[in-house]
Write a protein that holds these residues in place. Structure first.
Motif, PDB file in Angstrom:
ATOM      1  N   GLY A  57       1.150  -1.164   0.010  1.00  0.00           N
ATOM      2  CA  GLY A  57       0.017  -0.231   0.050  1.00  0.00           C
ATOM      3  C   GLY A  57       0.712   0.838  -0.186  1.00  0.00           C
ATOM      4  O   GLY A  57      -0.020   2.622   0.410  1.00  0.00           O
ATOM      5  N   VAL A  58       1.955   1.129  -0.236  1.00  0.00           N
ATOM      6  CA  VAL A  58       3.230   2.448  -0.246  1.00  0.00           C
ATOM      7  C   VAL A  58       3.145   3.067  -1.514  1.00  0.00           C
ATOM      8  O   VAL A  58       3.617   2.551  -2.233  1.00  0.00           O
ATOM      9  N   LEU A  59       2.040   4.068  -2.204  1.00  0.00           N
ATOM     10  CA  LEU A  59       1.850   5.113  -3.055  1.00  0.00           C
ATOM     11  C   LEU A  59       3.436   6.278  -3.328  1.00  0.00           C
ATOM     12  O   LEU A  59       3.500   6.752  -1.969  1.00  0.00           O
ATOM     13  N   GLU A  60       4.250   5.570  -4.170  1.00  0.00           N
ATOM     14  CA  GLU A  60       4.946   7.494  -4.523  1.00  0.00           C
ATOM     15  C   GLU A  60       4.674   7.258  -5.667  1.00  0.00           C
ATOM     16  O   GLU A  60       4.937   6.799  -6.664  1.00  0.00           O
ATOM     17  N   VAL A  61       4.655   8.439  -5.846  1.00  0.00           N
ATOM     18  CA  VAL A  61       4.536   9.686  -6.504  1.00  0.00           C
ATOM     19  C   VAL A  61       5.931  10.934  -7.058  1.00  0.00           C
ATOM     20  O   VAL A  61       5.629  11.349  -6.107  1.00  0.00           O
ATOM     21  N   LEU A  62       6.048  10.150  -8.325  1.00  0.00           N
ATOM     22  CA  LEU A  62       7.032  11.449  -8.731  1.00  0.00           C
ATOM     23  C   LEU A  62       7.119  12.428  -9.607  1.00  0.00           C
ATOM     24  O   LEU A  62       6.578  12.111 -10.874  1.00  0.00           O
ATOM     25  N   LEU A  63       6.536  13.508  -9.282  1.00  0.00           N
ATOM     26  CA  LEU A  63       6.816  14.920 -10.283  1.00  0.00           C
ATOM     27  C   LEU A  63       7.888  15.168 -10.925  1.00  0.00           C
ATOM     28  O   LEU A  63       9.236  15.286 -10.571  1.00  0.00           O
ATOM     29  N   VAL A  64       7.913  16.184 -11.491  1.00  0.00           N
ATOM     30  CA  VAL A  64       8.709  16.399 -12.582  1.00  0.00           C
ATOM     31  C   VAL A  64       9.866  17.575 -12.004  1.00  0.00           C
ATOM     32  O   VAL A  64      10.867  17.975 -11.900  1.00  0.00           O
ATOM     33  N   ARG A  65       8.998  17.947 -10.906  1.00  0.00           N
ATOM     34  CA  ARG A  65       9.513  19.496 -10.320  1.00  0.00           C
ATOM     35  C   ARG A  65       8.738  19.921  -9.033  1.00  0.00           C
ATOM     36  O   ARG A  65       7.413  19.155  -9.494  1.00  0.00           O
ATOM     37  N   PRO A  66       9.236  20.550  -8.253  1.00  0.00           N
ATOM     38  CA  PRO A  66       8.326  20.851  -7.064  1.00  0.00           C
ATOM     39  C   PRO A  66       7.073  22.131  -7.799  1.00  0.00           C
ATOM     40  O   PRO A  66       7.909  22.938  -8.581  1.00  0.00           O
ATOM     41  N   CYS A  67       6.377  22.109  -6.912  1.00  0.00           N
ATOM     42  CA  CYS A  67       5.258  23.514  -7.701  1.00  0.00           C
ATOM     43  C   CYS A  67       3.958  23.612  -6.384  1.00  0.00           C
ATOM     44  O   CYS A  67       4.272  22.558  -5.835  1.00  0.00           O
ATOM     45  N   PHE A  68       3.759  24.536  -6.384  1.00  0.00           N
ATOM     46  CA  PHE A  68       3.102  25.890  -6.001  1.00  0.00           C
ATOM     47  C   PHE A  68       0.983  25.020  -6.038  1.00  0.00           C
ATOM     48  O   PHE A  68       1.221  25.263  -7.554  1.00  0.00           O
ATOM     49  N   THR A  69       0.518  25.485  -5.950  1.00  0.00           N
ATOM     50  CA  THR A  69      -1.091  25.351  -5.903  1.00  0.00           C
ATOM     51  C   THR A  69      -2.147  25.947  -4.694  1.00  0.00           C
ATOM     52  O   THR A  69      -1.247  26.253  -4.120  1.00  0.00           O
ATOM     53  N   LYS A  70      -2.723  26.745  -5.208  1.00  0.00           N
ATOM     54  CA  LYS A  70      -4.492  26.667  -4.280  1.00  0.00           C
ATOM     55  C   LYS A  70      -5.128  25.912  -4.268  1.00  0.00           C
ATOM     56  O   LYS A  70      -5.922  25.195  -4.908  1.00  0.00           O
ATOM     57  N   PHE A  71      -5.490  25.858  -2.711  1.00  0.00           N
ATOM     58  CA  PHE A  71      -6.907  24.645  -3.122  1.00  0.00           C
ATOM     59  C   PHE A  71      -7.445  25.599  -1.783  1.00  0.00           C
ATOM     60  O   PHE A  71      -7.839  26.999  -2.074  1.00  0.00           O
ATOM     61  N   ASP A  72      -7.877  25.824  -0.108  1.00  0.00           N
ATOM     62  CA  ASP A  72      -8.206  26.549   0.004  1.00  0.00           C
ATOM     63  C   ASP A  72      -7.354  27.919   1.056  1.00  0.00           C
ATOM     64  O   ASP A  72      -6.666  29.115   1.253  1.00  0.00           O
ATOM     65  N   THR A  73      -5.715  27.247   0.642  1.00  0.00           N
ATOM     66  CA  THR A  73      -4.622  27.736   1.207  1.00  0.00           C
ATOM     67  C   THR A  73      -3.559  27.311   0.317  1.00  0.00           C
ATOM     68  O   THR A  73      -3.618  26.411  -0.498  1.00  0.00           O
ATOM     69  N   ASN A  74      -2.125  28.278  -0.280  1.00  0.00           N
ATOM     70  CA  ASN A  74      -1.286  27.361  -0.904  1.00  0.00           C
ATOM     71  C   ASN A  74      -1.172  26.597  -0.298  1.00  0.00           C
ATOM     72  O   ASN A  74      -1.064  25.728   0.844  1.00  0.00           O
ATOM     73  N   ALA A  75      -0.447  25.164  -1.325  1.00  0.00           N
ATOM     74  CA  ALA A  75       0.254  24.418  -1.195  1.00  0.00           C
ATOM     75  C   ALA A  75       2.276  23.926  -1.691  1.00  0.00           C
ATOM     76  O   ALA A  75       1.470  24.656  -3.234  1.00  0.00           O
ATOM     77  N   LEU A  76       1.812  23.223  -1.503  1.00  0.00           N
ATOM     78  CA  LEU A  76       3.458  23.229  -1.964  1.00  0.00           C
ATOM     79  C   LEU A  76       3.846  21.348  -2.138  1.00  0.00           C
ATOM     80  O   LEU A  76       4.030  20.687  -1.212  1.00  0.00           O
ATOM     81  N   TYR A  77       3.536  21.013  -3.846  1.00  0.00           N
ATOM     82  CA  TYR A  77       4.253  19.261  -4.094  1.00  0.00           C
ATOM     83  C   TYR A  77       5.816  19.633  -4.263  1.00  0.00           C
ATOM     84  O   TYR A  77       6.474  20.378  -4.665  1.00  0.00           O
ATOM     85  N   GLU A  78       6.502  18.182  -3.459  1.00  0.00           N
ATOM     86  CA  GLU A  78       7.912  18.290  -3.828  1.00  0.00           C
ATOM     87  C   GLU A  78       7.867  16.865  -4.753  1.00  0.00           C
ATOM     88  O   GLU A  78       6.983  17.136  -5.211  1.00  0.00           O
ATOM     89  N   THR A  79       8.869  17.022  -4.945  1.00  0.00           N
ATOM     90  CA  THR A  79       9.328  16.541  -6.090  1.00  0.00           C
ATOM     91  C   THR A  79       9.189  14.891  -6.017  1.00  0.00           C
ATOM     92  O   THR A  79       8.628  14.060  -6.931  1.00  0.00           O
ATOM     93  N   VAL A  80       8.828  14.282  -5.067  1.00  0.00           N
ATOM     94  CA  VAL A  80       8.453  12.402  -4.300  1.00  0.00           C
ATOM     95  C   VAL A  80       7.133  13.420  -3.494  1.00  0.00           C
ATOM     96  O   VAL A  80       7.314  13.714  -2.678  1.00  0.00           O
ATOM     97  N   VAL A  81       6.077  12.748  -3.890  1.00  0.00           N
ATOM     98  CA  VAL A  81       5.226  12.231  -2.529  1.00  0.00           C
ATOM     99  C   VAL A  81       4.703  10.971  -2.069  1.00  0.00           C
ATOM    100  O   VAL A  81       5.055  10.230  -3.043  1.00  0.00           O
ATOM    101  N   ARG A  82       4.718  10.877  -0.863  1.00  0.00           N
ATOM    102  CA  ARG A  82       4.736   9.289  -0.867  1.00  0.00           C
ATOM    103  C   ARG A  82       3.386   9.076   0.838  1.00  0.00           C
ATOM    104  O   ARG A  82       3.551  10.392   1.567  1.00  0.00           O
ATOM    105  N   ALA A  83       2.970   8.028   0.580  1.00  0.00           N
ATOM    106  CA  ALA A  83       1.560   7.779   1.363  1.00  0.00           C
ATOM    107  C   ALA A  83       1.706   6.241   1.236  1.00  0.00           C
ATOM    108  O   ALA A  83       1.790   5.682   0.456  1.00  0.00           O
ATOM    109  N   ASN A  84       0.801   6.114   2.491  1.00  0.00           N
ATOM    110  CA  ASN A  84       0.482   4.736   2.648  1.00  0.00           C
ATOM    111  C   ASN A  84      -0.777   4.975   2.303  1.00  0.00           C
ATOM    112  O   ASN A  84      -1.956   5.773   2.845  1.00  0.00           O
ATOM    113  N   LEU A  85      -1.675   4.506   0.585  1.00  0.00           N
ATOM    114  CA  LEU A  85      -2.681   4.114  -0.076  1.00  0.00           C
ATOM    115  C   LEU A  85      -3.693   3.211   1.368  1.00  0.00           C
ATOM    116  O   LEU A  85      -3.123   2.039   0.914  1.00  0.00           O
ATOM    117  N   THR A  86      -4.793   3.408   1.875  1.00  0.00           N
ATOM    118  CA  THR A  86      -5.803   2.603   2.470  1.00  0.00           C
ATOM    119  C   THR A  86      -7.236   3.201   1.514  1.00  0.00           C
ATOM    120  O   THR A  86      -7.198   3.903   1.430  1.00  0.00           O
TER     121      THR A  86
END
Length: 150
Positions: A57-86
């Motif tokens: 269940g370990v999910l690892e997502v590779l991004l081509v670059r870090p990036c910023f976005t906005k949902f209700d507040t600002n968010a920053l994605y690093e080049t690797v996003v990892r979590a346990n997915l259930t």
């Protein structure tokens, strides 16, 4: 001549039977999220390089670059996003931070408590925030420069 035609038909039939197996499509990361009770828009569009989902269940997502976005507040994605997915949960999240009161906090967990409520719980350690599912229905645009997004 009939032998050649029959031979061609056999080869064509084999090709048709084998082709779907050879060219089977891997589901997108957004499909994986949706299949696991999460909205597809938890990850940005146009920057996903690849992903892996291990059997435990370990999910690892590779991004081509870090990036910023906005949902209700600002968010920053690093080049690797990892979590346990259930189902309905990304727990032990790494690689995603959210701005609160001009400070950046790592997002620890994203949980859909009750899909009928239409709410997603974002755990930033110090606090839990409930946000509307509708904020995450579509993958957001993501900019490499913080100021260019806002």
């Amino acid at each position: 001549m009939a032998f050649l035609s029959n031979h061609c038909l056999v080869l064509l039939s084999l090709f048709i039977l084998i082709t779907p197996l050879t060219f089977s499509q891997t589901p997108s990361i957004y499909d994986i999220l949706k299949e696991n009770g999460l909205p597809g828009g938890l990850l940005p569009k146009d920057v996903i390089k690849s992903y892996t989902l291990s059997q435990n269940g370990v999910l690892e997502v590779l991004l081509v670059r870090p990036c910023f976005t906005k949902f209700d507040t600002n968010a920053l994605y690093e080049t690797v996003v990892r979590a346990n997915l259930t189902y309905g949960r990304l727990v032990g999240l790494e690689g995603l931070s959210q701005e609160e009161l001009f400070l950046w906090f790592p997002v620890k967990d994203i949980i859909v408590d009750d899909p009928k409520s239409g709410l997603i719980v974002i755990n930033i350690g110090l606090a839990h925030k409930q946000l509307s599912w509708s904020l995450f229905e579509n993958p957001p645009d993501c900019k490499s420069d913080f100021l260019s997004k806002f």
